[in-house]
Scaffold this motif. Structure first.
Motif, PDB file in Angstrom:
ATOM      1  N   THR A 106     146.841  33.839  54.793  1.00 29.87           N
ATOM      2  CA  THR A 106     147.424  34.748  55.780  1.00 29.87           C
ATOM      3  C   THR A 106     148.665  34.206  56.470  1.00 29.87           C
ATOM      4  OG1 THR A 106     145.851  33.902  57.425  1.00 29.87           O
ATOM      5  CG2 THR A 106     145.231  35.896  56.215  1.00 29.87           C
ATOM      6  N   GLU A 107     148.873  32.913  56.441  1.00 27.30           N
ATOM      7  CA  GLU A 107     150.071  32.337  57.055  1.00 27.30           C
ATOM      8  C   GLU A 107     151.291  32.562  56.165  1.00 27.30           C
ATOM      9  OE1 GLU A 107     150.334  31.111  60.076  1.00 27.30           O
ATOM     10  OE2 GLU A 107     148.204  31.536  60.399  1.00 27.30           O
ATOM     11  N   THR A 108     151.059  32.645  54.875  1.00 30.70           N
ATOM     12  CA  THR A 108     152.170  32.798  53.925  1.00 30.70           C
ATOM     13  C   THR A 108     152.478  34.254  53.645  1.00 30.70           C
ATOM     14  OG1 THR A 108     151.566  30.710  52.864  1.00 30.70           O
ATOM     15  CG2 THR A 108     152.972  32.215  51.605  1.00 30.70           C
ATOM     16  N   TYR A 109     151.432  35.018  53.399  1.00 28.94           N
ATOM     17  CA  TYR A 109     151.624  36.395  52.932  1.00 28.94           C
ATOM     18  C   TYR A 109     151.566  37.371  54.113  1.00 28.94           C
ATOM     19  CZ  TYR A 109     151.090  34.245  48.398  1.00 28.94           C
ATOM     20  OH  TYR A 109     151.265  33.446  47.292  1.00 28.94           O
ATOM     21  N   VAL A 110     152.710  37.555  54.737  1.00 25.37           N
ATOM     22  CA  VAL A 110     152.844  38.454  55.887  1.00 25.37           C
ATOM     23  C   VAL A 110     153.897  39.519  55.578  1.00 25.37           C
ATOM     24  CG1 VAL A 110     152.177  36.669  57.552  1.00 25.37           C
ATOM     25  CG2 VAL A 110     154.587  36.944  56.932  1.00 25.37           C
ATOM     26  N   GLY A 111     154.074  40.440  56.505  1.00 26.15           N
ATOM     27  CA  GLY A 111     155.110  41.456  56.348  1.00 26.15           C
ATOM     28  C   GLY A 111     154.872  42.358  55.155  1.00 26.15           C
ATOM     29  N   ALA A 112     155.832  42.393  54.254  1.00 29.94           N
ATOM     30  CA  ALA A 112     155.752  43.263  53.078  1.00 29.94           C
ATOM     31  C   ALA A 112     154.580  42.886  52.180  1.00 29.94           C
ATOM     32  CB  ALA A 112     157.057  43.206  52.292  1.00 29.94           C
ATOM     33  N   TYR A 113     154.192  41.614  52.205  1.00 26.59           N
ATOM     34  CA  TYR A 113     153.031  41.196  51.415  1.00 26.59           C
ATOM     35  C   TYR A 113     151.769  41.945  51.867  1.00 26.59           C
ATOM     36  CZ  TYR A 113     155.521  37.166  49.391  1.00 26.59           C
ATOM     37  OH  TYR A 113     156.387  36.362  48.701  1.00 26.59           O
ATOM     38  N   VAL A 114     151.647  42.173  53.171  1.00 27.18           N
ATOM     39  CA  VAL A 114     150.484  42.886  53.694  1.00 27.18           C
ATOM     40  C   VAL A 114     150.472  44.325  53.175  1.00 27.18           C
ATOM     41  CG1 VAL A 114     149.298  43.683  55.778  1.00 27.18           C
ATOM     42  CG2 VAL A 114     150.446  41.451  55.764  1.00 27.18           C
ATOM     43  N   PHE A 115     151.659  44.921  53.139  1.00 28.51           N
ATOM     44  CA  PHE A 115     151.741  46.285  52.595  1.00 28.51           C
ATOM     45  C   PHE A 115     151.340  46.298  51.133  1.00 28.51           C
ATOM     46  CE2 PHE A 115     154.086  49.631  50.375  1.00 28.51           C
ATOM     47  CZ  PHE A 115     153.667  50.745  51.086  1.00 28.51           C
ATOM     48  N   VAL A 116     151.791  45.313  50.372  1.00 27.84           N
ATOM     49  CA  VAL A 116     151.422  45.219  48.957  1.00 27.84           C
ATOM     50  C   VAL A 116     149.912  45.044  48.819  1.00 27.84           C
ATOM     51  CG1 VAL A 116     151.630  43.821  46.868  1.00 27.84           C
ATOM     52  CG2 VAL A 116     153.662  44.321  48.230  1.00 27.84           C
ATOM     53  N   ALA A 117     149.330  44.158  49.632  1.00 30.22           N
ATOM     54  CA  ALA A 117     147.883  43.943  49.595  1.00 30.22           C
ATOM     55  C   ALA A 117     147.141  45.233  49.918  1.00 30.22           C
ATOM     56  CB  ALA A 117     147.486  42.847  50.581  1.00 30.22           C
ATOM     57  N   MET A 118     147.667  45.967  50.900  1.00 23.96           N
ATOM     58  CA  MET A 118     147.054  47.223  51.319  1.00 23.96           C
ATOM     59  C   MET A 118     147.019  48.231  50.171  1.00 23.96           C
ATOM     60  SD  MET A 118     148.145  49.484  54.640  1.00 23.96           S
ATOM     61  CE  MET A 118     149.626  50.228  53.909  1.00 23.96           C
ATOM     62  N   MET A 119     148.116  48.367  49.460  1.00 26.20           N
ATOM     63  CA  MET A 119     148.180  49.328  48.365  1.00 26.20           C
ATOM     64  C   MET A 119     147.411  48.836  47.141  1.00 26.20           C
ATOM     65  SD  MET A 119     149.641  51.548  50.020  1.00 26.20           S
ATOM     66  CE  MET A 119     149.380  52.727  48.712  1.00 26.20           C
ATOM     67  N   PHE A 120     147.505  47.542  46.857  1.00 26.55           N
ATOM     68  CA  PHE A 120     146.742  46.996  45.736  1.00 26.55           C
ATOM     69  C   PHE A 120     145.245  47.202  45.955  1.00 26.55           C
ATOM     70  CE2 PHE A 120     149.753  43.653  43.645  1.00 26.55           C
ATOM     71  CZ  PHE A 120     150.636  44.667  43.351  1.00 26.55           C
ATOM     72  N   TYR A 121     144.794  46.971  47.185  1.00 26.23           N
ATOM     73  CA  TYR A 121     143.364  47.123  47.463  1.00 26.23           C
ATOM     74  C   TYR A 121     142.943  48.589  47.372  1.00 26.23           C
ATOM     75  CZ  TYR A 121     138.787  46.628  49.609  1.00 26.23           C
ATOM     76  OH  TYR A 121     137.435  46.656  49.841  1.00 26.23           O
ATOM     77  N   ALA A 122     143.833  49.489  47.776  1.00 26.99           N
ATOM     78  CA  ALA A 122     143.527  50.920  47.665  1.00 26.99           C
ATOM     79  C   ALA A 122     143.279  51.293  46.207  1.00 26.99           C
ATOM     80  CB  ALA A 122     144.678  51.746  48.238  1.00 26.99           C
ATOM     81  N   PHE A 123     144.137  50.811  45.305  1.00 23.96           N
ATOM     82  CA  PHE A 123     143.968  51.102  43.877  1.00 23.96           C
ATOM     83  C   PHE A 123     142.752  50.368  43.313  1.00 23.96           C
ATOM     84  CE2 PHE A 123     148.799  51.565  44.048  1.00 23.96           C
ATOM     85  CZ  PHE A 123     148.725  52.935  44.209  1.00 23.96           C
ATOM     86  N   GLU A 124     142.567  49.107  43.745  1.00 20.97           N
ATOM     87  CA  GLU A 124     141.434  48.329  43.244  1.00 20.97           C
ATOM     88  C   GLU A 124     140.110  48.975  43.626  1.00 20.97           C
ATOM     89  OE1 GLU A 124     138.896  44.373  44.234  1.00 20.97           O
ATOM     90  OE2 GLU A 124     140.899  44.506  45.088  1.00 20.97           O
ATOM     91  N   LEU A 125     139.982  49.321  44.920  1.00 23.15           N
ATOM     92  CA  LEU A 125     138.725  49.898  45.383  1.00 23.15           C
ATOM     93  C   LEU A 125     138.442  51.228  44.691  1.00 23.15           C
ATOM     94  CD1 LEU A 125     136.327  49.691  47.330  1.00 23.15           C
ATOM     95  CD2 LEU A 125     137.702  50.919  49.019  1.00 23.15           C
ATOM     96  N   TYR A 126     139.465  52.052  44.552  1.00 22.42           N
ATOM     97  CA  TYR A 126     139.277  53.352  43.904  1.00 22.42           C
ATOM     98  C   TYR A 126     138.808  53.171  42.462  1.00 22.42           C
ATOM     99  CZ  TYR A 126     140.216  57.853  41.755  1.00 22.42           C
ATOM    100  OH  TYR A 126     140.083  59.022  41.053  1.00 22.42           O
ATOM    101  N   CYS A 127     139.493  52.337  41.714  1.00 19.79           N
ATOM    102  CA  CYS A 127     139.141  52.155  40.301  1.00 19.79           C
ATOM    103  C   CYS A 127     137.809  51.431  40.141  1.00 19.79           C
ATOM    104  CB  CYS A 127     140.256  51.394  39.573  1.00 19.79           C
ATOM    105  SG  CYS A 127     141.760  52.364  39.352  1.00 19.79           S
ATOM    106  N   ASP A 128     137.500  50.522  41.080  1.00 15.43           N
ATOM    107  CA  ASP A 128     136.234  49.803  41.020  1.00 15.43           C
ATOM    108  C   ASP A 128     135.065  50.733  41.311  1.00 15.43           C
ATOM    109  OD1 ASP A 128     135.164  46.642  41.422  1.00 15.43           O
ATOM    110  OD2 ASP A 128     133.956  48.169  42.405  1.00 15.43           O
ATOM    111  N   PHE A 129     135.163  51.466  42.409  1.00 20.98           N
ATOM    112  CA  PHE A 129     134.052  52.319  42.828  1.00 20.98           C
ATOM    113  C   PHE A 129     133.898  53.541  41.927  1.00 20.98           C
ATOM    114  CE2 PHE A 129     131.944  54.280  46.868  1.00 20.98           C
ATOM    115  CZ  PHE A 129     130.720  54.218  46.233  1.00 20.98           C
TER     116      PHE A 129
END
Length: 526
Positions: free
Chosen positions: A242-265
């Motif tokens: 969390t110290e390294t991946y801030v800002g735009a990285y958080v947005f990327v994580a947010m969208m990646f997790y949205a796709f991951e959770l949808y496809c996983d579930f």
């Protein structure tokens, strides 16, 4: 034995072969045996919990039936009773039924609560204590799928109490309803009145039905191992440093997790429903293109549908119309006015539902806050409906494609933002990381190659892009023409060719770990 393990594939093939090879009369018995074997392989100790839930529910359901029969018989024999006397007697017997129902609910929800939330309570008590007064954590067994089968079983006993259907007299058939192995892992939460129509029936070998089920299974594996399991490594990296991946990285994580959770579930649910379909059994659909929703309320009508309907039928409505709530509503209207009074039952009932939803998802504060955030956003949205109406009356955008696309994107972003509490698993940290999207401005990391250092190669991104385009394309086609499999079946070459292509794609492009195993489904933890 995960759905994505080699052992499960072998187990599944054995189930399919024996199911149609042995006499049809034994099919439901076979399913019960295989379900208990599946559960035994996971951990023999789990059987104790599911048997206790099954036996207690079975006995109480018969007791409720007996009380109903006694009530009907007494009323029939004593025709001299006045209307008030009949009413009083029925109320007395209903109170007896309620006590038995309450006993069953306390026992089984108590088992769920003790196994799943004991250490959460201990940890919170320890946060208030200091020194030698700290309590020790308990080495607690949390049976696989206990949240799912407990809710499903409690829905059954409540329906029996309400008189929606007769209790199942065969204890082994009830045991199958509780333990049917495909839905033990992550749902759907079935209703007895729906599942029993096909669960106990005899099913003949039907090539169309079986091939259709296999295609859905393959579609589920495609979403799971090609897309979700490829994204999970990147999401894990982004939310752990969390110290390294801030800002735009958080947005990327947010969208990646949205796709991951949808496809996983949804992938897991596709596998579950596909397995049941091969066996001739119909399970309830659990998703209806949720990422096409235009607001959060609609989203929750499309996402994890069986869970939402369960909370609505067994928590929201009973609370909103119970005696104390009606008295509170009446008092609020007389003392605070209609504007507030009519909102009290809805707000309090919704608050309890979303609090319970958060707790159901996990024994942690991040899940509780996640549930309450959904409640807050939905309530605000409902209060703003008059403003929305004024906006639409002034600007003729409602129903126009650009505005609907805006609504869909807005809903996805809002839900993804709330879902970050699930990612970071720490409430203050989640708020902090969301804040960095607005304080740490670094959009260049999206295009300067930095995203190649989070566990994904350029090849992975290409596979993900193609995979997500395929998922989106199938979703759009589904909106326009409905079920694709039925239409494809009319063209055997294309139908079976597509099945072969999906199988090869899963094998070649799937993201596997050591031993060629895929990662656990996210909802296995529930």
């Amino acid at each position: 034995m995960l759905f994505t393990s080699f052992e499960f594939i072998v187990f599944l093939l054995l189930v399919f072969v024996l199911y149609y090879a042995l006499p049809k009369k034994s099919q439901w018995v076979q399913l019960l045996v295989f379900s208990y074997v599946f559960y035994f392989i996971a951990d023999p100790r789990y059987l104790i919990f599911i048997v206790v839930t099954t036996v207690s529910t079975y006995l109480v359901s018969l007791k409720l039936k007996k009380i109903n029969d006694i009530t009907d018989g007494y009323i029939k024999e004593h025709k001299e009773l006045t209307r008030d006397e009949k009413k009083a007697y029925k109320a007395q017997m209903k109170a007896k039924k309620w006590r038995w129902l309450l006993l069953c609910l306390i026992l089984n929800i108590g088992i769920l609560s003790v196994t799943k939330y004991t250490n959460f309570v201990i940890n919170n008590i320890n946060n208030l204590l200091s020194g030698s007064s700290q309590l020790k954590a308990v080495d607690m067994i949390i049976p696989m799928g206990i949240s799912f089968y407990t809710f499903q079983t409690m829905g059954y006993i409540i329906d029996v109490y309400r008189g929606k259907h007769e209790p199942q007299k065969n204890p082994f058939k009830l045991a199958l309803f509780v333990s049917f192995f495909p839905q033990l892992v992550q749902g759907p939460i079935s209703r007895y009145g729906d599942l029993s129509k096909t669960l106990f029936s005899e099913h003949k070998f039907d090539c169309k039905v079986i091939s259709s089920g296999i295609m859905r299974i393959l579609w589920g594996y495609f979403k799971k191992v090609v897309i979700a399991d490829r994204l999970i490594s990147a999401v894990t990296t982004l939310v752990s440093e969390t110290e390294t991946y801030v800002g735009a990285y958080v947005f990327v994580a947010m969208m990646f997790y949205a796709f991951e959770l949808y496809c996983d579930f949804t992938g897991g649910i596709d596998i579950t429903i596909g397995i049941a379909e091969v066996l001739g059994i119909t399970l309830a659909e659990n998703f209806n293109l949720p990422y096409f929703s235009k607001n959060i309320k609609e989203y929750w009508n499309r996402w994890h549908i069986t869970m939402g309907s369960w909370f609505t039928d067994y928590i929201f409505y009973p609370i909103s119309v119970c005696g104390p709530m009606l008295k509170l509503s009446k008092w609020s209207r007389s003392h605070l006015g209609d504007f507030i009074g009519k909102r009290v039952p809805v707000y309090l009932s919704s608050f309890v539902v979303w609090l319970t939803t958060g707790i159901w998802h996990g024994a942690a504060w991040n899940f509780i806050v996640w549930g309450l955030m959904n409640f807050v956003v939905i309530m605000i949205s409902q209060e703003l409906e008059p403003l929305y109406a004024k906006f639409h009356s002034k600007f003729n955008v409602k129903g126009k494609m650009p505005y609907e696309i805006f609504q869909i994107i807005r809903t996805i972003l809002l839900m993804s933002c709330i879902r970050m509490f699930d990612c970071y698993r720490d409430v203050p940290l989640t708020f902090k990381m969301i804040g960095t999207m607005f304080t740490e401005i670094n959009p260049e990391v999206i295009v300067n190659g930095a995203l190649l250092n989070i566990g994904l190669t350029m090849w992975d991104y290409l596979v993900l892009l193609v995979g997500l385009i395929v998922v989106l394309g199938v979703s759009i086609v589904k909106v326009k023409v409905g079920t694709i499999r039925d239409k494809l079946y009319e063209k055997p070459f294309a139908y079976y060719g597509l099945m072969g292509l999906m199988l090869v794609t899963i094998i070649v492009f799937g993201a596997y770990g050591v031993g060629y195993d895929s990662s656990q489904f996210i909802y296995n933890q529930f």
